[in-house]
Design a protein around this motif. Sequence first.
Motif, PDB file in Angstrom:
ATOM      1  N   CYS A  99       0.830  -1.213   0.000  1.00 18.37           N
ATOM      2  CA  CYS A  99       0.000   0.000   0.000  1.00 18.37           C
ATOM      3  C   CYS A  99       0.857   1.252   0.000  1.00 18.37           C
ATOM      4  O   CYS A  99       0.418   2.323  -0.420  1.00 18.37           O
ATOM      5  CB  CYS A  99      -0.978  -0.008   1.175  1.00 18.37           C
ATOM      6  N   GLY A 100       2.091   1.129   0.505  1.00 17.69           N
ATOM      7  CA  GLY A 100       3.006   2.263   0.508  1.00 17.69           C
ATOM      8  C   GLY A 100       2.738   3.257   1.625  1.00 17.69           C
ATOM      9  O   GLY A 100       3.488   4.216   1.799  1.00 17.69           O
ATOM     10  N   GLU A 101       1.665   3.030   2.399  1.00 20.29           N
ATOM     11  CA  GLU A 101       1.269   4.020   3.398  1.00 20.29           C
ATOM     12  C   GLU A 101       1.354   3.527   4.836  1.00 20.29           C
ATOM     13  O   GLU A 101       1.540   4.308   5.754  1.00 20.29           O
ATOM     14  CB  GLU A 101      -0.169   4.476   3.128  1.00 20.29           C
ATOM     15  N   CYS A 102       1.221   2.213   5.047  1.00 20.74           N
ATOM     16  CA  CYS A 102       1.207   1.709   6.430  1.00 20.74           C
ATOM     17  C   CYS A 102       2.632   1.779   7.002  1.00 20.74           C
ATOM     18  O   CYS A 102       3.602   1.963   6.263  1.00 20.74           O
ATOM     19  CB  CYS A 102       0.654   0.285   6.472  1.00 20.74           C
ATOM     20  N   CYS A 105       5.031  -0.647   5.369  1.00 24.32           N
ATOM     21  CA  CYS A 105       5.417  -0.246   4.012  1.00 24.32           C
ATOM     22  C   CYS A 105       6.426   0.904   4.059  1.00 24.32           C
ATOM     23  O   CYS A 105       7.331   0.973   3.227  1.00 24.32           O
ATOM     24  CB  CYS A 105       4.198   0.174   3.199  1.00 24.32           C
ATOM     25  N   GLN A 114       0.658  -4.066   5.962  1.00 24.20           N
ATOM     26  CA  GLN A 114      -0.376  -4.391   6.957  1.00 24.20           C
ATOM     27  C   GLN A 114      -1.709  -4.756   6.319  1.00 24.20           C
ATOM     28  O   GLN A 114      -2.625  -5.206   7.002  1.00 24.20           O
ATOM     29  CB  GLN A 114      -0.518  -3.244   7.957  1.00 24.20           C
TER      30      GLN A 114
HETATM   31 ZN    ZN Z   1       1.212  -1.305   3.507  1.00 24.87          ZN
END
Ligand code: ZN
Length: 376
Positions: A99-102, A105, A114
Amino acid sequence: MATSGKVIRCRAAVAWAVGKPLSLEEVEVAPPKAGEVRIKMVATGICHTDDCVLEGGFPNVDFPVILGHEGAGIVESVGEGVTSVKAGDKVIPLCIPHCGECSFCRNPESNYCQKCHLSEPQNLLPDKTSRFTCKGKQIHHFMWISTFAEYTVVPEYAVAKIDAAAPLDKVCLLGCGFSTGYGAAINAAKVKPGSTCAVFGLGGVGLSTVIGCKAAGASRIIAVDINKDKFAKAKELGATDCVNPKDFKKPIQDVLTDMTGHGVDYSFEVIGHADTMTAALASCNMNTGVCVMVGLVPSGSVISFDPLLLLSGRTWKGTVLGGWKAKDCIPKLVSSYLEKKFNSDLLITHTLPIAKVNEGFELLRAGKSIRSVLLF
Ligand code: ZN
Ligand code: PAD
């Protein structure tokens, strides 16, 4: 495209229940919603993990389901807000999302998003609905990517655009098996040049670990399997010794310790049995040895082991998808494939039409195939 925004009727291999063969059905695939991508699959590999589901050993799966998580295809259409891929792009669906955001990541050391299926069920898309129906029934998704369908819908963070020159019937293996095994050596163990490695289990994933150990410069690679028919391929890919535990009365960890003096520097369990996991741990040296768990044990399994094995310094760890941050790294692995930095084609022993999916599973169970690639 002419099909954009419309329901597509196409073929898919549906698993109706645990323990039953798959059945090739006509299914309806709804258009992608916001943040989703519909892909026309071109090729998909059969991995032991799909079989683990059919044996009832995988968490968070609901039947009926469309399995498959190692594939490659072409984007048919995208939902609102999707920016990283567009219709016509060649892509690999990601069995471990990114996702690049959790926080995982954003951690450069981690590839375990996650949103991953081990923490969140991926039997439906993130909005908790399915895009698949068959004979009026809702069909579940698997790992969000369900690659055993001619068309599938995935969240944008579970798909990566790859080089337009990539042969999809070959690089589909990079979606799971090859990347997992290769990365277990390169990223998880960080195999050093001149070291000694032992790889337990010589399926598509374990043989990819052999390729990774060799690429990292290991000087001795001991391949372990109870099926001696796997040894020729292991040698071709870089194994220096092949050992069949059935040829010895003493435990395999004692055999490997005798062969190496104090045990190997790196051991890998790429089978998915609790007993071979502890054997692999005991096979690496008691001080600096690193054992990487790659095999998937049936959910609910418990391992008991002597804590003294770790007290003297050994490291025991696991890895999913070989530690690669999927959305960034899978396209790079495809480029490395095109630059001939490794030859994952040697893992493909069979190419079958999707209608022969059950034959593909039989070949895997009988130990006769490494990877079967199914074509749509
Ligand atoms: Zn993620
Ligand atoms: P596979 O079935 O092709 O290969 C398994 C190999 O293990 C076969 O060659 C067997 O003969 C051999 N074997 C079985 N029992 C023993 C034993 N007691 N001692 C030695 N060898 C034995 O499977 P695969 O290569 O597709 O997958 C291997 C495992 O990796 C499996 O558990 C799968 O679920 C797991 C996996 N993990 C990840 C991950 O991200 N961690 C990804 C993909 C697959």
